[in-house]
Design a protein around this motif. Structure first.
Motif, PDB file in Angstrom:
ATOM      1  N   ARG A  49      55.627 118.119  80.384  1.00 24.99           N
ATOM      2  CA  ARG A  49      55.890 118.121  78.953  1.00 24.99           C
ATOM      3  C   ARG A  49      56.869 117.014  78.597  1.00 24.99           C
ATOM      4  NH1 ARG A  49      56.599 124.527  77.329  1.00 24.99           N
ATOM      5  NH2 ARG A  49      54.499 125.194  78.006  1.00 24.99           N
ATOM      6  N   THR A  50      56.540 116.268  77.531  1.00 25.01           N
ATOM      7  CA  THR A  50      57.430 115.210  77.051  1.00 25.01           C
ATOM      8  C   THR A  50      57.894 115.560  75.645  1.00 25.01           C
ATOM      9  OG1 THR A  50      55.546 113.969  76.181  1.00 25.01           O
ATOM     10  CG2 THR A  50      56.272 113.424  78.405  1.00 25.01           C
ATOM     11  N   SER A  51      59.147 115.423  75.411  1.00 20.85           N
ATOM     12  CA  SER A  51      59.701 115.709  74.082  1.00 20.85           C
ATOM     13  C   SER A  51      59.585 114.481  73.191  1.00 20.85           C
ATOM     14  CB  SER A  51      61.168 116.127  74.202  1.00 20.85           C
ATOM     15  OG  SER A  51      61.915 115.096  74.818  1.00 20.85           O
ATOM     16  N   ARG A  52      59.361 114.696  71.900  1.00 27.73           N
ATOM     17  CA  ARG A  52      59.234 113.601  70.939  1.00 27.73           C
ATOM     18  C   ARG A  52      60.562 112.868  70.822  1.00 27.73           C
ATOM     19  NH1 ARG A  52      55.758 112.496  66.655  1.00 27.73           N
ATOM     20  NH2 ARG A  52      54.654 114.456  67.008  1.00 27.73           N
ATOM     21  N   SER A  53      60.504 111.549  70.960  1.00 31.21           N
ATOM     22  CA  SER A  53      61.746 110.773  70.912  1.00 31.21           C
ATOM     23  C   SER A  53      62.352 110.763  69.518  1.00 31.21           C
ATOM     24  CB  SER A  53      61.488 109.334  71.380  1.00 31.21           C
ATOM     25  OG  SER A  53      60.509 108.715  70.549  1.00 31.21           O
ATOM     26  N   CYS A  54      61.477 110.681  68.497  1.00 33.66           N
ATOM     27  CA  CYS A  54      61.973 110.711  67.120  1.00 33.66           C
ATOM     28  C   CYS A  54      60.825 111.057  66.189  1.00 33.66           C
ATOM     29  CB  CYS A  54      62.590 109.372  66.712  1.00 33.66           C
ATOM     30  SG  CYS A  54      61.402 108.018  66.652  1.00 33.66           S
ATOM     31  N   TRP A  55      61.165 111.644  65.060  1.00 35.00           N
ATOM     32  CA  TRP A  55      60.167 111.972  64.058  1.00 35.00           C
ATOM     33  C   TRP A  55      59.933 110.813  63.102  1.00 35.00           C
ATOM     34  CZ3 TRP A  55      57.069 116.057  64.233  1.00 35.00           C
ATOM     35  CH2 TRP A  55      57.431 117.131  65.037  1.00 35.00           C
ATOM     36  N   MET A  56      60.907 109.975  62.906  1.00 36.73           N
ATOM     37  CA  MET A  56      60.791 108.872  61.961  1.00 36.73           C
ATOM     38  C   MET A  56      61.770 107.780  62.359  1.00 36.73           C
ATOM     39  SD  MET A  56      61.613 108.833  57.883  1.00 36.73           S
ATOM     40  CE  MET A  56      63.358 109.100  58.244  1.00 36.73           C
ATOM     41  N   ARG A  57      61.287 106.552  62.376  1.00 42.07           N
ATOM     42  CA  ARG A  57      62.164 105.433  62.679  1.00 42.07           C
ATOM     43  C   ARG A  57      62.893 104.995  61.408  1.00 42.07           C
ATOM     44  NH1 ARG A  57      61.568 103.376  67.635  1.00 42.07           N
ATOM     45  NH2 ARG A  57      59.651 103.851  68.787  1.00 42.07           N
ATOM     46  N   VAL A  58      64.146 104.711  61.568  1.00 39.64           N
ATOM     47  CA  VAL A  58      64.949 104.261  60.435  1.00 39.64           C
ATOM     48  C   VAL A  58      64.720 102.766  60.236  1.00 39.64           C
ATOM     49  CG1 VAL A  58      67.259 104.027  59.491  1.00 39.64           C
ATOM     50  CG2 VAL A  58      66.669 106.034  60.860  1.00 39.64           C
ATOM     51  N   ARG A  59      64.272 102.394  59.049  1.00 37.63           N
ATOM     52  CA  ARG A  59      64.032 100.988  58.730  1.00 37.63           C
ATOM     53  C   ARG A  59      65.141 100.469  57.839  1.00 37.63           C
ATOM     54  NH1 ARG A  59      59.963  99.282  62.180  1.00 37.63           N
ATOM     55  NH2 ARG A  59      58.233 100.777  62.168  1.00 37.63           N
ATOM     56  N   SER A  60      65.516  99.240  58.057  1.00 40.05           N
ATOM     57  CA  SER A  60      66.560  98.648  57.241  1.00 40.05           C
ATOM     58  C   SER A  60      66.009  98.247  55.870  1.00 40.05           C
ATOM     59  CB  SER A  60      67.134  97.417  57.947  1.00 40.05           C
ATOM     60  OG  SER A  60      68.022  96.719  57.093  1.00 40.05           O
ATOM     61  N   THR A  61      66.748  98.538  54.822  1.00 40.84           N
ATOM     62  CA  THR A  61      66.381  98.139  53.463  1.00 40.84           C
ATOM     63  C   THR A  61      67.288  97.021  52.958  1.00 40.84           C
ATOM     64  OG1 THR A  61      67.812  99.870  52.540  1.00 40.84           O
ATOM     65  CG2 THR A  61      65.499 100.432  52.923  1.00 40.84           C
ATOM     66  N   ASP A  62      67.992  96.394  53.866  1.00 43.22           N
ATOM     67  CA  ASP A  62      68.955  95.367  53.471  1.00 43.22           C
ATOM     68  C   ASP A  62      68.274  94.211  52.765  1.00 43.22           C
ATOM     69  OD1 ASP A  62      71.712  94.059  53.717  1.00 43.22           O
ATOM     70  OD2 ASP A  62      70.430  92.591  54.717  1.00 43.22           O
ATOM     71  N   TRP A  63      67.107  93.790  53.269  1.00 44.57           N
ATOM     72  CA  TRP A  63      66.419  92.649  52.661  1.00 44.57           C
ATOM     73  C   TRP A  63      66.114  92.924  51.197  1.00 44.57           C
ATOM     74  CZ3 TRP A  63      65.170  87.673  53.323  1.00 44.57           C
ATOM     75  CH2 TRP A  63      64.158  87.147  52.538  1.00 44.57           C
ATOM     76  N   TRP A  64      65.562  94.076  50.903  1.00 42.12           N
ATOM     77  CA  TRP A  64      65.200  94.391  49.521  1.00 42.12           C
ATOM     78  C   TRP A  64      66.435  94.637  48.649  1.00 42.12           C
ATOM     79  CZ3 TRP A  64      61.587  94.125  46.009  1.00 42.12           C
ATOM     80  CH2 TRP A  64      61.709  94.907  44.862  1.00 42.12           C
ATOM     81  N   GLU A  65      67.340  95.470  49.113  1.00 37.45           N
ATOM     82  CA  GLU A  65      68.461  95.894  48.268  1.00 37.45           C
ATOM     83  C   GLU A  65      69.493  94.796  48.068  1.00 37.45           C
ATOM     84  OE1 GLU A  65      69.960  99.331  50.165  1.00 37.45           O
ATOM     85  OE2 GLU A  65      68.293 100.637  49.562  1.00 37.45           O
ATOM     86  N   ARG A  66      69.710  93.972  49.086  1.00 37.07           N
ATOM     87  CA  ARG A  66      70.755  92.957  48.967  1.00 37.07           C
ATOM     88  C   ARG A  66      70.184  91.591  48.600  1.00 37.07           C
ATOM     89  NH1 ARG A  66      72.739  89.110  52.221  1.00 37.07           N
ATOM     90  NH2 ARG A  66      71.462  89.838  53.971  1.00 37.07           N
ATOM     91  N   VAL A  67      69.169  91.133  49.357  1.00 35.96           N
ATOM     92  CA  VAL A  67      68.661  89.776  49.143  1.00 35.96           C
ATOM     93  C   VAL A  67      67.815  89.694  47.873  1.00 35.96           C
ATOM     94  CG1 VAL A  67      67.304  87.899  50.136  1.00 35.96           C
ATOM     95  CG2 VAL A  67      68.736  89.324  51.614  1.00 35.96           C
ATOM     96  N   VAL A  68      66.780  90.541  47.792  1.00 40.53           N
ATOM     97  CA  VAL A  68      65.856  90.457  46.663  1.00 40.53           C
ATOM     98  C   VAL A  68      66.522  90.894  45.361  1.00 40.53           C
ATOM     99  CG1 VAL A  68      63.664  91.261  45.706  1.00 40.53           C
ATOM    100  CG2 VAL A  68      63.868  90.779  48.161  1.00 40.53           C
ATOM    101  N   MET A  69      67.104  92.073  45.369  1.00 43.45           N
ATOM    102  CA  MET A  69      67.625  92.647  44.134  1.00 43.45           C
ATOM    103  C   MET A  69      68.917  91.992  43.657  1.00 43.45           C
ATOM    104  SD  MET A  69      65.383  94.761  43.191  1.00 43.45           S
ATOM    105  CE  MET A  69      66.282  95.540  41.850  1.00 43.45           C
ATOM    106  N   LYS A  70      69.684  91.372  44.553  1.00 44.16           N
ATOM    107  CA  LYS A  70      70.985  90.834  44.159  1.00 44.16           C
ATOM    108  C   LYS A  70      71.072  89.311  44.228  1.00 44.16           C
ATOM    109  CE  LYS A  70      73.561  94.990  45.472  1.00 44.16           C
ATOM    110  NZ  LYS A  70      74.661  95.546  46.300  1.00 44.16           N
ATOM    111  N   GLU A  71      70.300  88.687  45.120  1.00 43.33           N
ATOM    112  CA  GLU A  71      70.491  87.258  45.345  1.00 43.33           C
ATOM    113  C   GLU A  71      69.312  86.387  44.916  1.00 43.33           C
ATOM    114  OE1 GLU A  71      71.721  86.459  49.308  1.00 43.33           O
ATOM    115  OE2 GLU A  71      73.265  88.019  49.334  1.00 43.33           O
ATOM    116  N   PHE A  72      68.147  86.983  44.658  1.00 39.31           N
ATOM    117  CA  PHE A  72      67.002  86.188  44.222  1.00 39.31           C
ATOM    118  C   PHE A  72      67.274  85.545  42.863  1.00 39.31           C
ATOM    119  CE2 PHE A  72      62.622  87.136  46.252  1.00 39.31           C
ATOM    120  CZ  PHE A  72      63.119  86.773  47.495  1.00 39.31           C
ATOM    121  N   SER A  73      66.975  84.250  42.746  1.00 42.05           N
ATOM    122  CA  SER A  73      67.062  83.563  41.458  1.00 42.05           C
ATOM    123  C   SER A  73      65.788  83.822  40.662  1.00 42.05           C
ATOM    124  CB  SER A  73      67.244  82.064  41.678  1.00 42.05           C
ATOM    125  OG  SER A  73      66.109  81.511  42.317  1.00 42.05           O
ATOM    126  N   ASP A  74      65.785  83.420  39.383  1.00 44.10           N
ATOM    127  CA  ASP A  74      64.582  83.588  38.561  1.00 44.10           C
ATOM    128  C   ASP A  74      63.403  82.815  39.133  1.00 44.10           C
ATOM    129  OD1 ASP A  74      65.383  85.442  36.745  1.00 44.10           O
ATOM    130  OD2 ASP A  74      65.732  84.034  35.099  1.00 44.10           O
TER     131      ASP A  74
END
Length: 395
Positions: free
Chosen positions: A34-59
């Motif tokens: 029997r093998t136990s599940r290592s994880c139910w969901m991998r945590v993905r970084s949202t830094d690109w969207w929240e910091r780069v796109v939403m805060k630093e993207f020019s028009d």
């Protein structure tokens, strides 16, 4: 006695088989690891969207990736709030509304697989989510593409007359072919006269390049007349604004401009068939009519420059392609309403892609024309010849 002995033997064999199977099933669990599940969901970084796109993207970066400035993007998110708003889930955090809207815009603008560029940093299965989101977005098309009211039609006619001198024009009607990945069964039905598979987009466009009515369900092999007759525009012509105006003692209703492949009707006016026997006034009418009809050609160019998915055989299923086309037309209307400009670099790229899939030429409609359409065209020809300089075609 013989039958009874045979039954006894069969019963003994069946009992022995059941006992052996029970023994095997008893030891099988102990043999498996029997093998136990290592994880139910991998945590993905949202830094690109929240910091780069939403805060630093020019028009400029917003327009290059999403075809509109951030201000217009926020307005679009407000419009999509009731359609794309995330629902509460228990497994993982939902994709926020702004990211959902960006996924759709980026896919339509670039036509590349959503996994190819980390605009949202691979947080999701982009292709599957994009398809689901497009299905939702297509439900609000009727809010952005709707036929004009009487006041809007009259205002459009006044602007057309100011620009092109011809009265009573409430728009132009034309068609363009959109590439599609067709099914193997029935492939020939989608192949147009240039040899590549497509859907036909028929559109009614006003003088400021907005779509008032579209039809994009007909395959590429269909003639423009058949596309017109299968459209809601044709079946509901009795609902179109009329507002007749007296021109040279003749009542002329509001009408659309069409190309030679369409039939001549009182609500759809096309030019005269090219012939050496045309009078100077008739030739001049053709020039004025063709000049006003360029609005629909410009609208198609702006549409395809913004949404490059319309220039390639996308990975969408062929049955879903009409929804994609309609969504692009609706978003085009939104951009035009927000006064968003088209980058010349987009147009150059679009022109290069269109050279790979050239548009089929027109096949003129040569059957008997409507008498009401003939009278309207004759009245307009006389009016234009008497009140405006006569013009000749350059070719």
């Amino acid at each position: 006695m013989v039958i009874s002995r045979g039954r006894q033997e069969r019963c003994m064999l069946l009992e022995g088989y059941n006992n052996s199977m029970s023994s095997i099933l008893h030891f099988v669990p102990s043999l498996l690891t029997r093998t136990s599940r290592s994880c139910w969901m991998r945590v993905r970084s949202t830094d690109w969207w929240e910091r780069v796109v939403m805060k630093e993207f020019s028009d400029t970066e917003w327009k290059d990736n999403f075809r509109m400035t951030r201000r217009s993007f926020e307005n679009l998110c407000g419009l999509m709030e009731g359609v794309l708003s995330p629902q509460e889930v228990t497994v993982c955090a939902p994709i926020p509304l702004q990211m959902r809207t960006a996924i759709v815009l980026y896919k339509l603008a670039s036509c590349v697989p959503c996994r190819c560029k980390p605009v949202w940093n691979a947080q999701i299965n982009g292709e599957k989510v994009c398809l689901l989101l497009l299905q939702r977005v297509s439900s609000v098309i009727h809010k952005l593409i709707k036929e004009p009211t009487m006041e809007e039609a009259c205002a459009t006619a006044r602007r057309f007359q100011q620009k092109f001198s011809m009265p009573q024009i409430m728009g132009a009607l034309d068609g363009t072919h959109i590439p599609v990945l067709p099914p193997s069964d029935g492939y020939k039905d989608y192949v147009n006269r240039k040899g590549w598979p497509s859907f036909v987009l028929q559109a009614w466009v006003d003088d400021v390049y907005r779509f008032w009515n579209i039809n994009c369900n007909m395959p590429g092999c269909a003639h423009d007349v058949n596309v017109l007759r299968q459209s809601t525009l044709f079946s509901q012509t009795h609902l179109l604004p009329k507002e007749p105006q007296d021109i040279n003692c003749t009542s002329v209703r509001l009408f659309l401009l069409g190309h030679p492949a369409y039939p001549l009707m009182d609500w759809l006016i096309k030019g005269y068939t090219c012939s050496p026997r045309l009078t100077t006034e008739q030739e001049s009418f053709n020039v004025y009519q063709s000049s006003a009809r360029t609005t629909v050609e410009i609208a198609f160019g702006r549409l395809k420059s913004r949404w490059r998915v319309l220039l390639k055989r996308s990975d969408f299923h062929f049955t879903f392609t009409p929804h994609v086309i309609a969504t692009c037309c609706a978003l085009h209307n939104f951009c035009e309403g927000e006064k968003e400009t088209v980058n010349p670099a987009w147009s150059e790229k679009a022109a290069g892609l269109e050279r790979d899939l050239p548009q089929p030429g027109l096949r003129s409609y040569n059957k008997t024309e409507c008498s009401g359409g003939q009278e309207t065209r004759r009245t307009l020809t006389e009016y234009m010849g008497a009140n405006f300089p006569l013009r000749r075609a350059l070719f």
